[in-house]
Design a protein around this motif. Structure first.
Motif, PDB file in Angstrom:
ATOM      1  N   ILE A 278       0.883  -1.186  -0.002  1.00  0.00           N
ATOM      2  CA  ILE A 278      -0.069   0.164   0.039  1.00  0.00           C
ATOM      3  C   ILE A 278       0.810   1.279   0.049  1.00  0.00           C
ATOM      4  O   ILE A 278       0.474   2.202  -0.834  1.00  0.00           O
ATOM      5  CB  ILE A 278      -0.896  -0.008   1.268  1.00  0.00           C
ATOM      6  N   ARG A 279       2.031   1.259   0.932  1.00  0.00           N
ATOM      7  CA  ARG A 279       2.816   2.181   1.043  1.00  0.00           C
ATOM      8  C   ARG A 279       3.425   2.616  -0.773  1.00  0.00           C
ATOM      9  O   ARG A 279       3.671   3.764  -1.023  1.00  0.00           O
ATOM     10  CB  ARG A 279       3.895   2.040   1.733  1.00  0.00           C
ATOM     11  N   LYS A 280       3.983   1.548  -1.160  1.00  0.00           N
ATOM     12  CA  LYS A 280       4.537   1.718  -2.319  1.00  0.00           C
ATOM     13  C   LYS A 280       3.570   2.147  -3.523  1.00  0.00           C
ATOM     14  O   LYS A 280       3.928   2.900  -4.513  1.00  0.00           O
ATOM     15  CB  LYS A 280       5.196   0.262  -2.946  1.00  0.00           C
ATOM     16  N   ILE A 281       2.206   1.431  -3.528  1.00  0.00           N
ATOM     17  CA  ILE A 281       1.450   1.718  -4.586  1.00  0.00           C
ATOM     18  C   ILE A 281       0.930   3.384  -4.791  1.00  0.00           C
ATOM     19  O   ILE A 281       0.156   3.717  -5.662  1.00  0.00           O
ATOM     20  CB  ILE A 281       0.192   0.757  -4.569  1.00  0.00           C
ATOM     21  N   ALA A 282       1.187   4.011  -3.413  1.00  0.00           N
ATOM     22  CA  ALA A 282       0.979   5.389  -3.440  1.00  0.00           C
ATOM     23  C   ALA A 282       1.616   6.110  -4.299  1.00  0.00           C
ATOM     24  O   ALA A 282       1.423   7.000  -4.801  1.00  0.00           O
ATOM     25  CB  ALA A 282       1.375   5.906  -1.937  1.00  0.00           C
ATOM     26  N   THR A 283       2.904   5.655  -4.975  1.00  0.00           N
ATOM     27  CA  THR A 283       3.502   6.373  -6.049  1.00  0.00           C
ATOM     28  C   THR A 283       2.478   6.524  -7.305  1.00  0.00           C
ATOM     29  O   THR A 283       2.515   7.443  -7.907  1.00  0.00           O
ATOM     30  CB  THR A 283       4.817   5.619  -6.399  1.00  0.00           C
ATOM     31  N   LEU A 284       1.843   5.226  -7.458  1.00  0.00           N
ATOM     32  CA  LEU A 284       0.823   5.192  -8.440  1.00  0.00           C
ATOM     33  C   LEU A 284      -0.377   6.153  -8.602  1.00  0.00           C
ATOM     34  O   LEU A 284      -0.823   6.941  -9.116  1.00  0.00           O
ATOM     35  CB  LEU A 284       0.497   3.865  -8.901  1.00  0.00           C
ATOM     36  N   PHE A 285      -0.957   5.949  -7.139  1.00  0.00           N
ATOM     37  CA  PHE A 285      -2.015   7.011  -6.619  1.00  0.00           C
ATOM     38  C   PHE A 285      -1.942   8.472  -6.850  1.00  0.00           C
ATOM     39  O   PHE A 285      -2.671   9.059  -7.115  1.00  0.00           O
ATOM     40  CB  PHE A 285      -2.518   6.240  -5.420  1.00  0.00           C
ATOM     41  N   ASN A 286      -0.582   8.796  -6.523  1.00  0.00           N
ATOM     42  CA  ASN A 286      -0.513  10.176  -6.497  1.00  0.00           C
ATOM     43  C   ASN A 286      -0.590  10.629  -7.917  1.00  0.00           C
ATOM     44  O   ASN A 286      -1.233  11.933  -8.221  1.00  0.00           O
ATOM     45  CB  ASN A 286       1.061  10.624  -6.026  1.00  0.00           C
ATOM     46  N   ILE A 287      -0.251  10.015  -8.866  1.00  0.00           N
ATOM     47  CA  ILE A 287      -0.288  10.650 -10.239  1.00  0.00           C
ATOM     48  C   ILE A 287      -1.990  10.360 -10.502  1.00  0.00           C
ATOM     49  O   ILE A 287      -2.480  11.317 -11.334  1.00  0.00           O
ATOM     50  CB  ILE A 287       0.359   9.334 -11.329  1.00  0.00           C
ATOM     51  N   THR A 288      -2.708   9.117 -10.342  1.00  0.00           N
ATOM     52  CA  THR A 288      -4.054   9.120 -10.846  1.00  0.00           C
ATOM     53  C   THR A 288      -4.952   9.897 -10.137  1.00  0.00           C
ATOM     54  O   THR A 288      -5.905  10.608 -10.554  1.00  0.00           O
ATOM     55  CB  THR A 288      -4.576   7.639 -10.526  1.00  0.00           C
ATOM     56  N   ARG A 289      -4.709  10.515  -8.833  1.00  0.00           N
ATOM     57  CA  ARG A 289      -5.475  11.427  -8.269  1.00  0.00           C
ATOM     58  C   ARG A 289      -5.195  12.915  -8.665  1.00  0.00           C
ATOM     59  O   ARG A 289      -6.067  13.633  -8.907  1.00  0.00           O
ATOM     60  CB  ARG A 289      -5.001  11.362  -6.712  1.00  0.00           C
ATOM     61  N   ILE A 290      -3.864  13.384  -9.193  1.00  0.00           N
ATOM     62  CA  ILE A 290      -3.847  14.339  -9.806  1.00  0.00           C
ATOM     63  C   ILE A 290      -4.294  14.411 -11.037  1.00  0.00           C
ATOM     64  O   ILE A 290      -5.042  15.303 -11.657  1.00  0.00           O
ATOM     65  CB  ILE A 290      -2.312  14.706  -9.941  1.00  0.00           C
ATOM     66  N   TYR A 291      -4.196  13.403 -12.022  1.00  0.00           N
ATOM     67  CA  TYR A 291      -5.163  13.319 -13.183  1.00  0.00           C
ATOM     68  C   TYR A 291      -6.572  13.499 -12.930  1.00  0.00           C
ATOM     69  O   TYR A 291      -7.205  14.155 -13.653  1.00  0.00           O
ATOM     70  CB  TYR A 291      -4.959  11.877 -13.868  1.00  0.00           C
ATOM     71  N   ASN A 292      -7.136  12.971 -11.913  1.00  0.00           N
ATOM     72  CA  ASN A 292      -8.380  13.204 -11.533  1.00  0.00           C
ATOM     73  C   ASN A 292      -8.804  14.506 -11.445  1.00  0.00           C
ATOM     74  O   ASN A 292      -9.907  15.058 -11.828  1.00  0.00           O
ATOM     75  CB  ASN A 292      -8.682  12.530 -10.450  1.00  0.00           C
ATOM     76  N   ALA A 293      -7.948  15.298 -10.777  1.00  0.00           N
ATOM     77  CA  ALA A 293      -8.142  16.782 -10.708  1.00  0.00           C
ATOM     78  C   ALA A 293      -8.130  17.379 -11.741  1.00  0.00           C
ATOM     79  O   ALA A 293      -8.924  18.355 -11.974  1.00  0.00           O
ATOM     80  CB  ALA A 293      -7.227  17.331  -9.606  1.00  0.00           C
ATOM     81  N   VAL A 294      -7.111  17.263 -12.565  1.00  0.00           N
ATOM     82  CA  VAL A 294      -6.970  17.896 -13.857  1.00  0.00           C
ATOM     83  C   VAL A 294      -8.081  17.499 -14.944  1.00  0.00           C
ATOM     84  O   VAL A 294      -8.674  18.317 -15.425  1.00  0.00           O
ATOM     85  CB  VAL A 294      -5.535  17.628 -14.657  1.00  0.00           C
ATOM     86  N   ALA A 295      -8.604  16.286 -14.905  1.00  0.00           N
ATOM     87  CA  ALA A 295      -9.684  16.185 -15.661  1.00  0.00           C
ATOM     88  C   ALA A 295     -11.004  16.562 -15.068  1.00  0.00           C
ATOM     89  O   ALA A 295     -11.804  17.063 -15.728  1.00  0.00           O
ATOM     90  CB  ALA A 295     -10.051  14.483 -15.526  1.00  0.00           C
ATOM     91  N   ALA A 296     -11.032  16.770 -13.784  1.00  0.00           N
ATOM     92  CA  ALA A 296     -12.291  17.616 -13.098  1.00  0.00           C
ATOM     93  C   ALA A 296     -12.507  18.919 -13.598  1.00  0.00           C
ATOM     94  O   ALA A 296     -13.213  19.583 -14.017  1.00  0.00           O
ATOM     95  CB  ALA A 296     -12.139  17.423 -11.597  1.00  0.00           C
ATOM     96  N   VAL A 297     -10.997  19.775 -13.643  1.00  0.00           N
ATOM     97  CA  VAL A 297     -11.066  21.280 -14.010  1.00  0.00           C
ATOM     98  C   VAL A 297     -11.367  21.123 -15.507  1.00  0.00           C
ATOM     99  O   VAL A 297     -12.003  22.228 -16.154  1.00  0.00           O
ATOM    100  CB  VAL A 297     -10.082  21.859 -13.586  1.00  0.00           C
ATOM    101  N   GLY A 298     -10.974  20.258 -16.173  1.00  0.00           N
ATOM    102  CA  GLY A 298     -11.187  20.252 -17.910  1.00  0.00           C
ATOM    103  C   GLY A 298     -12.793  20.091 -17.945  1.00  0.00           C
ATOM    104  O   GLY A 298     -13.251  20.784 -18.765  1.00  0.00           O
ATOM    105  N   GLY A 299     -13.139  19.419 -17.211  1.00  0.00           N
ATOM    106  CA  GLY A 299     -14.616  19.104 -17.479  1.00  0.00           C
ATOM    107  C   GLY A 299     -15.575  20.350 -17.004  1.00  0.00           C
ATOM    108  O   GLY A 299     -16.527  20.739 -17.790  1.00  0.00           O
ATOM    109  N   MET A 300     -15.172  21.404 -15.857  1.00  0.00           N
ATOM    110  CA  MET A 300     -15.750  22.107 -15.567  1.00  0.00           C
ATOM    111  C   MET A 300     -15.617  23.241 -16.761  1.00  0.00           C
ATOM    112  O   MET A 300     -16.354  23.837 -17.003  1.00  0.00           O
ATOM    113  CB  MET A 300     -15.109  22.841 -14.152  1.00  0.00           C
TER     114      MET A 300
END
Length: 550
Positions: A278-300
C-alpha cells in the motif's frame, strides 16, 4: 428554434489557461510549446471530439464465447475508441512528462495537454491516468526487467504504446485495499500466479495492469500486500488465465470498458519487492489522483464554455440569456469555481513536476503529500456541482440525452468515487497532517506567500485568508487533543477549508502577478466567502448527528 452551442479552439478561447501559462512558465518554453497547444485545442473540437461521440454511441461489448462454444472473453471496442488510443500516444499525453524536456515545468506542459484532451476523449483520460501512474511506479520501483514495459507506457509511437489498467477493487470495496483477498503463489524469484476476484477493473482492454495481492503466508493487512505487474494476453491475443465475468453497466463513462474479472492462476511479476504494497502503490495513486483533479477542471471548463456560448444564442423573455443579470451571476459563479479548481489542481501539478525533476525542497514534498488528496477531493465535488449548474443553464434541453449535455454530469460523478471517495481522501489528509507534519509546513508557506503580496487592492482579501488560516491552526490544535473520533468527524470540513484557503492564496498571487482585472475580481469574490467553515466534531456533535439518522 434554438441554436446548439458551439465550441471554438479550446486553447485560443481559454483566456484563463493562457494567462496561467504566461504566469508560471518561462517565456522561451511557452513560445516553444504554444503552437502544439493551439493545434491540440483545435483537434479537441474537431476530429477528437467526433471520435469521442462515436465511441459513446458504440459502447464496449463482452463476447464470452465464440461460435463453437469456446470461452474467449473478448471485449469488443469501437474503431473510434481504438483511434483515441493512437491519438493519445502521438499527442504525447503521457510521454511529455517522461521526456522531461523542460525539467520541473514538464508536468505543467503535459497536464495542460491532458486538460485540453480529457473533455473530448470519451474518458480515454482514465486509461491514460493509470498508464502514467504505472509508468511512474516502474520508474521508481522497477528494474532492468521492467524497462521495456516502461518504454511501452511512455512511447509516442501508436504501434509501440501500451496502456495499463489498475486492479485494486474487490468485493470488499475499492478503498479498503488492506483487506485484499487475492493470493499470489510463487513460481520463481519474482514470478507468481494470482488467484482471486477483481470486482471493478477499468480499461480492461489494456495490455497490462498493476494490482495488489498477498503472497501466500504473508501477514494480514496492508503491510502484507505486494505490488504485481500483469500482462493480460498471450501472443495470440487470448487472456492469460483471466475470466471476464461481466462488463459493468455504469451511470457514466460508458465508452470505457470496465469489467469484473476472476484470476485463475494468472501469471504476474512482483515489482518493488515483497510487502508494504500500500505504501509503494501510493506512487501510482499520486499520479492518478492528480489526473482526476485535472480532468475535473477540464470538465468544468467544458461546461462553462458550452453554457456561456449557449447564453449568447438563446433568447428568453425578449432578450439573450447573457443579457439577464441573474443568468450572468450564475455563469460567473461557475467560472469562479472553475478558476479556483484549476489553480488548486495545477498547484499539485507544479509540485509533482518539481519532485520528478529532483528540484523539490522538503517543504515542497510535504505540500505535495497534503495537496494531492485535497486537490482531488475538492475539484471532484466542484466538477459535479458545475456540471449540474450547466444542465440547469440549458433548461429543459439540458436534460435531454441527445443534446449531449447530461453526459457532463454523468461523467463528472465518477470523479468523487474513483481513486478514493471524499471521505476516504479526507482521512488521507489527516494522515498527511499527522505523519509528515504537513499542516505547520502548509501554514508557514501560506503566511509567507500572503506576506509577499504587494497590491493594495488585494490586502483586505489577503487578511480574510490569513484569518481563516488562523482558525484552521487553532482548530487543529484543539482537535488534536480530542481523540480520533473528533478529528475524523471534522476531516471533510478541514480538507475543504485547506482547499479554499490555498485557492484564495493562489488567486491572490495570480491577480497580483498579472494585474488582470477579471483575476482580481475572482480573487476578491472568492476570499469574500466563508473560507474555513470547520466542524467541532466533539461527542455532543456526533450525538446530534446520530440523532438525525434515527
Amino acid at each position: 428554434m434554438d441554436e446548439a452551442p458551439r465550441l471554438g479552439n479550446q486553447y485560443e478561447n481559454d483566456a484563463f489557461l493562457r494567462s496561467y501559462l504566461r504566469w508560471r512558465l518561462p517565456k522561451t518554453m511557452l513560445d516553444e510549446i504554444e503552437p502544439d497547444l493551439r493545434s491540440l485545442g483545435q483537434r479537441v473540437v474537431t476530429d477528437i471530439l467526433a471520435l469521442a461521440e462515436q465511441a459513446e454511441a458504440s459502447p464496449p461489448r463482452h463476447v464470452p464465447y465464440d461460435a463453437w462454444g469456446n470461452r474467449v472473453d473478448r471485449i469488443v471496442t469501437s474503431d473510434a475508441w481504438r483511434e483515441l488510443d493512437r491519438i493519445s500516444a502521438s499527442e504525447g499525453i503521457v510521454a511529455t512528462a517522461y521526456e522531461r524536456a523542460h525539467g520541473e515545468f514538464s508536468r505543467i506542459h503535459q497536464l495542460a495537454r491532458l486538460y485540453l484532451f480529457a473533455p473530448s476523449s470519451a474518458l480515454y483520460s482514465c486509461p491514460l491516468a493509470m498508464t502514467d501512474g504505472a509508468a511512474r511506479f516502474l520508474e521508481v520501483h522497477g528494474d532492468d526487467s521492467t524497462r521495456a514495459i516502461f518504454e511501452h507506457l511512455t512511447s509516442r509511437d501508436p504501434e509501440h504504446f501500451w496502456t495499463s489498467g489498475q486492479w485494486m477493487t474487490e468485493r470488499t470495496g475499492g478503498s479498503d485495499v488492506g483487506s485484499t483477498t487475492t493470493i499470489a503463489l510463487r513460481e520463481g524469484a519474482n514470478e507468481f500466479r494470482l488467484t482471486g476476484l477483481k470486482w471493478f477493473t477499468s480499461a480492461t482492454t489494456s495490455q497490462m495492469a498493476m494490482t495488489l495481492a498477498r503472497i501466500e503466508g504473508a501477514p494480514a493487512g496492508g503491510s502484507g500486500l505486494s505490488v504485481f505487474l500483469v500482462e493480460l494476453r498471450n501472443t495470440d491475443g487470448s487472456l492469460r488465465d483471466i475470466r471476464v465475468e461481466r462488463l459493468k453497466d455504469k451511470l457514466g463513462t460508458r465508452a470505457l470498458p470496465t469489467a469484473e474479472l476472476t484470476l485463475n492462476g494468472t501469471p504476474a511479476r512482483l515489482v518493488g519487492g515483497e510487502g508494504d504494497g500500500i505504501r509503494k502503490i501510493a506512487t501510482l495513486f499520486n499520479i492518478t489522483r492528480i489526473y482526476n483533479a485535472v480532468a475535473a477542471v477540464g470538465g468544468m471548463r467544458r461546461a462553462v464554455a458550452l453554457a456561456g456560448d449557449y447564453a449568447r444564442r438563446r433568447r428568453a423573455f425578449g432578450k439573450l440569456l447573457i443579457e439577464h443579470p441573474l443568468h450572468v451571476e450564475a455563469l460567473a459563479e461557475m467560472e469562479l469555481e472553475f478558476r479556483a479548481g484549476f489553480l488548486l489542481a495545477f498547484r499539485a501539478v507544479e509540485l509533482l513536476g518539481k519532485e520528478e525533476a529532483g528540484a523539490a525542497s522538503e517543504t515542497d514534498l510535504r505540500l505535495l503529500r497534503l495537496l494531492t488528496p485535497v486537490a482531488k477531493l475538492y475539484t471532484a465535488k466542484q466538477a459535479i456541482a458545475v456540471a449540474s449548474e450547466a444542465i440547469e443553464a440549458f433548461g429543459g434541453v439540458g436534460y435531454i440525452e441527445d443534446s449531449g449535455i447530461p453526459r457532463l454530469l454523468r461523467d463528472a460523478q465518477v470523479l468523487s468515487i474513483w481513486e478514493g471517495t471524499t471521505n476516504v481522501l479526507s482521512l488521507d489528509t489527516l494522515r498527511a497532517l499527522e505523519h509528515v507534519d504537513a499542516l505547520s509546513t502548509w501554514i508557514s508557506d501560506v503566511r509567507s506567500r500572503l506576506t509577499a503580496l504587494e497590491s493594495v487592492l488585494l490586502r483586505a482579501s489577503g487578511k480574510r485568508v490569513t484569518e481563516a488560516v488562523q482558525r484552521i491552526e487553532e482548530y487543529a490544535t484543539v482537535t488534536g487533543r480530542s481523540g480520533k473520533d473528533t478529528q475524523q468527524t471534522g476531516a471533510r470540513a478541514l480538507s475543504y477549508s485547506i482547499a479554499r484557503c490555498e485557492i484564495g492564496v493562489l488567486l491572490l498571487e495570480m491577480a497580483g502577478a498579472t494585474g488582470d482585472k477579471s483575476t482580481i475580481v475572482a480573487a476578491q469574490r472568492w476570499c469574500a466567502r466563508e473560507l474555513a467553515p470547520l466542524i467541532e466534531g466533539d461527542a455532543k456533535h456526533r450525538e446530534r448527528s446520530a440523532l438525525l439518522l434515527g
